[in-house]
Design a protein around this motif. Structure first.
Motif, mmCIF file in Angstrom:
data_model
loop_
_atom_site.group_PDB
_atom_site.id
_atom_site.type_symbol
_atom_site.label_atom_id
_atom_site.label_comp_id
_atom_site.label_asym_id
_atom_site.label_seq_id
_atom_site.Cartn_x
_atom_site.Cartn_y
_atom_site.Cartn_z
ATOM 1 N N ARG A 185 6.638 -1.614 12.956
ATOM 2 C CA ARG A 185 7.345 -2.767 12.390
ATOM 3 C C ARG A 185 8.695 -2.334 11.823
ATOM 4 N NH1 ARG A 185 4.924 -6.914 7.778
ATOM 5 N NH2 ARG A 185 6.928 -7.851 7.164
ATOM 6 N N TRP B 74 10.451 -2.308 9.117
ATOM 7 C CA TRP B 74 10.258 -2.509 7.689
ATOM 8 C C TRP B 74 11.574 -2.491 6.930
ATOM 9 C CZ3 TRP B 74 5.720 -4.037 5.904
ATOM 10 C CH2 TRP B 74 4.555 -3.690 6.606
ATOM 11 N N ASP C 178 10.303 -5.801 2.159
ATOM 12 C CA ASP C 178 8.978 -6.002 2.757
ATOM 13 C C ASP C 178 7.931 -5.115 2.101
ATOM 14 O OD1 ASP C 178 10.000 -7.824 4.594
ATOM 15 O OD2 ASP C 178 10.407 -6.265 6.088
#
Length: 331
Positions: free
Chosen positions: A242, A244, A248
């Motif tokens: 992901r 990030w 987050d």
């Protein structure tokens, strides 16, 4: 004070376990060796790290000893430690050490006396004329997990676990008894079974190191015991691909962005984003060693837009280009 009161110990424990599970799922024991060593009387081994020299590759080679019966001593870096039945020793970096009993005993060199491989049965080396002595299971493990810098930096030179004193030592002692049984009563598949039992003990030792990490200590193992950091690390390890952001990661950690960045720096000497990069590169090293994926696909999984950018980052982290790493890992 608000930060302390807002922590949820149960959630932190789950997060810590998630990170450990993510790490253990990538463990690849790429080599091992086990033998039984039974000296009697007064004896001592050479202090040179000869077990590591038996490995095909020196990187990630960890000698270990399990005291199955009897007592002896360990000398390492000028310190002497008494060992007893049930003690397990692991040297993550192959640190030179010496084992012995009594004083000024005969010099024994078990690694020199091992028969040539391959072995159909686990070798048993006996020294001395007496009937009662010390019995050790010895050998080494080759583990590529040491290529993950935060973990490598967190491990001590010596891991010493006394299974007699451990609260959950019963099943560990049972595993050791099974290893001894494989040596004493050779059966089909015994040479393959022993490395797997050794791997189980090694994984439990890693778990023990995390549980026993001091609350105010630093390093990766201590970070897993920190409620805020463990929740953050759990998110990272659960979805490393992901994209990030600091925002987050800070929200589920229960910390502000600045507090999270400061805690990462204080405990791990890195930033959250750099940690993600290091973990992705470690996963890439595992993929190179264990799969036939094209390097371009591995680069994409690691979050790099081009194979050239991945090659540069990997070479900086591992001092070896990805293609060469793949060849060396499979030798």
């Amino acid at each position: 004070m608000r930060e302390v009161l807002s922590e949820n110990p149960d959630a932190a424990g789950v997060a810590r376990d998630d990170v450990l599970s993510a790490l253990l799922s990538t463990i690849r024991l790429s080599g091992s060796l086990q033998f039984c060593f039974m000296p009697t009387g007064d004896w001592q081994t050479d202090a040179a790290p000869s077990l590591a020299n038996l490995a095909a590759r020196s990187s990630g080679t960890m000698p270990f000893h399990i005291v199955v019966a009897g007592n002896c001593w360990l000398k390492t870096e000028g310190e002497e430690t008494d060992l007893e039945t049930g003690d397990v020793l692991v040297f993550p970096f192959g640190t030179g050490h010496q084992l012995g009993a009594g004083r000024d005993g005969m010099l024994v060199l078990p690694t020199r006396d091992l028969p040539p491989k391959p072995w159909r049965e686990i070798p048993v080396l006996r020294y001395g004329e007496e009937t009662q002595g010390v019995r050790l299971l010895c050998g080494y493990l080759q583990w590529d997990g040491l290529n993950f810098a935060p973990l490598r930096q967190a491990l001590p030179k010596l891991i010493h676990l006394r299974t007699r004193a451990a609260n959950d030592g019963d099943w560990l002692r049972a595993t050791i008894r099974q290893m001894v049984d494989e040596v004493d009563r050779p059966r089909a598949g015994g040479v393959s079974m022993l490395p797997r039992l050794t791997e189980i003990i090694f994984i439990e030792i890693l778990r023990h190191q995390i549980i026993m990490a001091e609350p105010r200590s630093v390093g990766w193992l201590a970070a897993l015991a920190d409620p805020g950091l463990s929740r953050c690390l759990s998110r990272i390890h659960d979805d490393p691909r992901r994209n990030w952001s600091l925002e987050d990661l800070s929200a589920p950690s229960g910390l502000s962005r600045s507090a999270l960045a400061d805690r990462f720096q204080a405990m791990l000497s890195t930033s959250p984003i750099r940690y993600i990069r290091d973990w992705r590169l470690y996963l890439a090293s595992v993929a190179l060693a264990t799969s036939s994926q094209p390097i371009a696909a591995i680069a994409d999984d690691a979050g790099y837009a081009t194979e050239a950018a991945f090659n540069r980052a990997f070479s900086r982290a591992f001092a070896t280009p990805p293609a060469a790493w793949r060849v060396i890992a499979r030798e």
